[in-house]
Design a protein around this motif. Sequence first.
Motif, PDB file in Angstrom:
ATOM      1  N   VAL A  47       5.177  -2.914   2.432  1.00  0.00           N
ATOM      2  CA  VAL A  47       5.080  -4.262   1.869  1.00  0.00           C
ATOM      3  C   VAL A  47       4.954  -5.338   2.955  1.00  0.00           C
ATOM      4  CG1 VAL A  47       6.203  -3.731  -0.321  1.00  0.00           C
ATOM      5  CG2 VAL A  47       7.597  -4.351   1.673  1.00  0.00           C
ATOM      6  N   ALA A  48       5.146  -4.951   4.209  1.00  0.00           N
ATOM      7  CA  ALA A  48       4.979  -5.851   5.355  1.00  0.00           C
ATOM      8  C   ALA A  48       4.795  -4.968   6.578  1.00  0.00           C
ATOM      9  CB  ALA A  48       6.198  -6.761   5.521  1.00  0.00           C
ATOM     10  N   ASP A  49       4.350  -5.560   7.677  1.00  0.00           N
ATOM     11  CA  ASP A  49       4.152  -4.787   8.898  1.00  0.00           C
ATOM     12  C   ASP A  49       5.482  -4.181   9.337  1.00  0.00           C
ATOM     13  OD1 ASP A  49       2.898  -3.701  11.139  1.00  0.00           O
ATOM     14  OD2 ASP A  49       3.335  -5.477  12.352  1.00  0.00           O
ATOM     15  N   GLY A  50       5.547  -2.855   9.371  1.00  0.00           N
ATOM     16  CA  GLY A  50       6.769  -2.173   9.798  1.00  0.00           C
ATOM     17  C   GLY A  50       7.847  -2.084   8.735  1.00  0.00           C
ATOM     18  N   VAL A  51       7.535  -2.460   7.491  1.00  0.00           N
ATOM     19  CA  VAL A  51       8.537  -2.432   6.419  1.00  0.00           C
ATOM     20  C   VAL A  51       8.002  -1.648   5.222  1.00  0.00           C
ATOM     21  CG1 VAL A  51       9.953  -3.805   4.840  1.00  0.00           C
ATOM     22  CG2 VAL A  51       9.466  -4.665   7.137  1.00  0.00           C
ATOM     23  N   GLU A  52       8.730  -0.589   4.881  1.00  0.00           N
ATOM     24  CA  GLU A  52       8.389   0.218   3.706  1.00  0.00           C
ATOM     25  C   GLU A  52       9.576   0.254   2.760  1.00  0.00           C
ATOM     26  OE1 GLU A  52       5.289   3.528   5.466  1.00  0.00           O
ATOM     27  OE2 GLU A  52       7.408   4.052   5.348  1.00  0.00           O
ATOM     28  N   GLY A  53       9.276   0.359   1.490  1.00  0.00           N
ATOM     29  CA  GLY A  53      10.314   0.491   0.481  1.00  0.00           C
ATOM     30  C   GLY A  53      10.010   1.683  -0.398  1.00  0.00           C
ATOM     31  N   LEU A  54      11.033   2.135  -1.119  1.00  0.00           N
ATOM     32  CA  LEU A  54      10.895   3.289  -2.009  1.00  0.00           C
ATOM     33  C   LEU A  54      10.796   2.846  -3.457  1.00  0.00           C
ATOM     34  CD1 LEU A  54      11.022   6.394  -2.560  1.00  0.00           C
ATOM     35  CD2 LEU A  54      13.501   6.085  -2.781  1.00  0.00           C
ATOM     36  N   ARG A  89      11.391   7.213 -11.372  1.00  0.00           N
ATOM     37  CA  ARG A  89      11.676   6.569 -12.674  1.00  0.00           C
ATOM     38  C   ARG A  89      11.203   5.118 -12.716  1.00  0.00           C
ATOM     39  NH1 ARG A  89      16.574   7.142 -10.195  1.00  0.00           N
ATOM     40  NH2 ARG A  89      17.576   5.202  -9.577  1.00  0.00           N
ATOM     41  N   GLU A  90      10.926   4.521 -11.532  1.00  0.00           N
ATOM     42  CA  GLU A  90      10.473   3.133 -11.466  1.00  0.00           C
ATOM     43  C   GLU A  90       8.960   3.015 -11.253  1.00  0.00           C
ATOM     44  OE1 GLU A  90      12.140   0.397 -12.117  1.00  0.00           O
ATOM     45  OE2 GLU A  90      14.001   1.491 -12.467  1.00  0.00           O
ATOM     46  N   LEU A  91       8.277   4.156 -11.321  1.00  0.00           N
ATOM     47  CA  LEU A  91       6.837   4.176 -11.071  1.00  0.00           C
ATOM     48  C   LEU A  91       6.032   3.681 -12.272  1.00  0.00           C
ATOM     49  CD1 LEU A  91       5.382   4.889  -8.513  1.00  0.00           C
ATOM     50  CD2 LEU A  91       5.182   7.236  -9.299  1.00  0.00           C
ATOM     51  N   THR A  92       6.430   4.127 -13.476  1.00  0.00           N
ATOM     52  CA  THR A  92       5.735   3.741 -14.709  1.00  0.00           C
ATOM     53  C   THR A  92       6.745   3.612 -15.843  1.00  0.00           C
ATOM     54  OG1 THR A  92       5.369   6.046 -15.308  1.00  0.00           O
ATOM     55  CG2 THR A  92       3.592   4.953 -14.106  1.00  0.00           C
ATOM     56  N   ARG A  93       6.304   2.996 -16.945  1.00  0.00           N
ATOM     57  CA  ARG A  93       7.197   2.853 -18.110  1.00  0.00           C
ATOM     58  C   ARG A  93       7.393   4.177 -18.832  1.00  0.00           C
ATOM     59  NH1 ARG A  93       5.072  -2.906 -19.949  1.00  0.00           N
ATOM     60  NH2 ARG A  93       6.358  -4.115 -18.529  1.00  0.00           N
ATOM     61  N   GLN A 152       0.845  -1.194   0.000  1.00  0.00           N
ATOM     62  CA  GLN A 152       0.000   0.000   0.000  1.00  0.00           C
ATOM     63  C   GLN A 152       0.881   1.244   0.000  1.00  0.00           C
ATOM     64  OE1 GLN A 152      -2.408   0.824   3.563  1.00  0.00           O
ATOM     65  NE2 GLN A 152      -4.118   1.175   2.169  1.00  0.00           N
ATOM     66  N   VAL A 153       0.548   2.199  -0.858  1.00  0.00           N
ATOM     67  CA  VAL A 153       1.275   3.467  -0.909  1.00  0.00           C
ATOM     68  C   VAL A 153       1.017   4.217   0.398  1.00  0.00           C
ATOM     69  CG1 VAL A 153       1.502   5.675  -2.115  1.00  0.00           C
ATOM     70  CG2 VAL A 153       1.107   3.576  -3.424  1.00  0.00           C
ATOM     71  N   THR A 154       2.108   4.589   1.105  1.00  0.00           N
ATOM     72  CA  THR A 154       1.973   5.270   2.398  1.00  0.00           C
ATOM     73  C   THR A 154       2.355   6.736   2.356  1.00  0.00           C
ATOM     74  OG1 THR A 154       4.199   4.573   3.030  1.00  0.00           O
ATOM     75  CG2 THR A 154       2.358   3.171   3.751  1.00  0.00           C
ATOM     76  N   LYS A 155       3.212   7.106   1.383  1.00  0.00           N
ATOM     77  CA  LYS A 155       3.681   8.494   1.350  1.00  0.00           C
ATOM     78  C   LYS A 155       4.175   8.833  -0.050  1.00  0.00           C
ATOM     79  CE  LYS A 155       6.728  11.562   3.957  1.00  0.00           C
ATOM     80  NZ  LYS A 155       7.714  11.656   5.016  1.00  0.00           N
ATOM     81  N   LEU A 156       3.820  10.040  -0.504  1.00  0.00           N
ATOM     82  CA  LEU A 156       4.320  10.552  -1.774  1.00  0.00           C
ATOM     83  C   LEU A 156       5.403  11.585  -1.475  1.00  0.00           C
ATOM     84  CD1 LEU A 156       1.002  11.233  -3.759  1.00  0.00           C
ATOM     85  CD2 LEU A 156       2.259   9.098  -3.547  1.00  0.00           C
ATOM     86  N   VAL A 157       6.524  11.492  -2.159  1.00  0.00           N
ATOM     87  CA  VAL A 157       7.613  12.471  -2.028  1.00  0.00           C
ATOM     88  C   VAL A 157       7.999  12.901  -3.442  1.00  0.00           C
ATOM     89  CG1 VAL A 157       8.487  11.644   0.207  1.00  0.00           C
ATOM     90  CG2 VAL A 157       9.297  10.576  -1.901  1.00  0.00           C
ATOM     91  N   PRO A 158       8.681  14.027  -3.610  1.00  0.00           N
ATOM     92  CA  PRO A 158       8.982  14.503  -4.963  1.00  0.00           C
ATOM     93  C   PRO A 158       9.734  13.483  -5.826  1.00  0.00           C
ATOM     94  CG  PRO A 158       9.457  16.219  -3.359  1.00  0.00           C
ATOM     95  CD  PRO A 158       9.109  14.986  -2.580  1.00  0.00           C
ATOM     96  N   PHE A 159      10.544  12.618  -5.218  1.00  0.00           N
ATOM     97  CA  PHE A 159      11.370  11.680  -5.970  1.00  0.00           C
ATOM     98  C   PHE A 159      10.781  10.274  -6.074  1.00  0.00           C
ATOM     99  CE2 PHE A 159      12.833  12.247  -1.640  1.00  0.00           C
ATOM    100  CZ  PHE A 159      12.796  10.955  -1.134  1.00  0.00           C
ATOM    101  N   VAL A 168      -0.372   7.692  -8.724  1.00  0.00           N
ATOM    102  CA  VAL A 168      -0.825   6.992  -7.516  1.00  0.00           C
ATOM    103  C   VAL A 168      -1.228   7.977  -6.426  1.00  0.00           C
ATOM    104  CG1 VAL A 168       0.510   4.863  -7.867  1.00  0.00           C
ATOM    105  CG2 VAL A 168       1.520   6.760  -6.604  1.00  0.00           C
ATOM    106  N   ARG A 169      -1.982   7.456  -5.470  1.00  0.00           N
ATOM    107  CA  ARG A 169      -2.392   8.233  -4.298  1.00  0.00           C
ATOM    108  C   ARG A 169      -2.070   7.425  -3.050  1.00  0.00           C
ATOM    109  NH1 ARG A 169      -3.525  11.898  -7.144  1.00  0.00           N
ATOM    110  NH2 ARG A 169      -5.326  12.492  -8.329  1.00  0.00           N
ATOM    111  N   VAL A 170      -1.948   8.098  -1.911  1.00  0.00           N
ATOM    112  CA  VAL A 170      -1.756   7.405  -0.637  1.00  0.00           C
ATOM    113  C   VAL A 170      -2.960   6.488  -0.424  1.00  0.00           C
ATOM    114  CG1 VAL A 170      -1.677   7.694   1.872  1.00  0.00           C
ATOM    115  CG2 VAL A 170      -0.300   9.189   0.404  1.00  0.00           C
TER     116      VAL A 170
END
Length: 176
Positions: A119-126, A130-134, A106-113, A144-146
């Motif tokens: 992806v798991a309880d207590g685990v977030e990834g960035l 450039r990796e958001l869409t083709r 689940q998307v938790t936060k949007l930042v400029p980059f 995307v939205r939070v």
Amino acid sequence: MESVRCGEFLSGTVTAIERFGVFVALDDGPDHPVFPGVGFISVPELSWRRIEAASDVVQVGQRVSCEFLQFDTWNLEARLSLRSTQPDPFQAFADGVVVGQELHGQVTKLVPFGVFVQVADGVEGLVHLRELTRTPVRTPSDVVRVGDEVTVLVTEIDVERRRLALSRRQAASGHR
């Protein structure tokens, strides 16, 4: 406090919650000009999880047992960690995941980059922008939205720095 060593555990009672951390009256603490027997837990040392406020983790009057990190001679307080008394969820997560694996989150936060995805309880990834869409996008909010559920591919796991790099673009469902 000179006899206390890094890694030892100290107990006390939460006496004040501030924006920058929590003060603890230690059971065997030193004298302090403002708070007797003071220990201090900075916000990052309260929990492995990202928290909005210290009060999400502790309350005034609560008993805590913390790991002693160091004695701050400038502020005359024992620096403490509450999170080190609990298992690091990132460590357990990293042991069961490999680069190239697809995950749902689940998307938790949007930042400029880019965006952070839990992806798991207590685990977030960035997911870097450039990796958001083709096709290139200017801001994450274009796609995307939070709260959005997304499929991502693990591209890097850095256990030492507790960082997880993800790609939505490379996931099998392939986002335009």
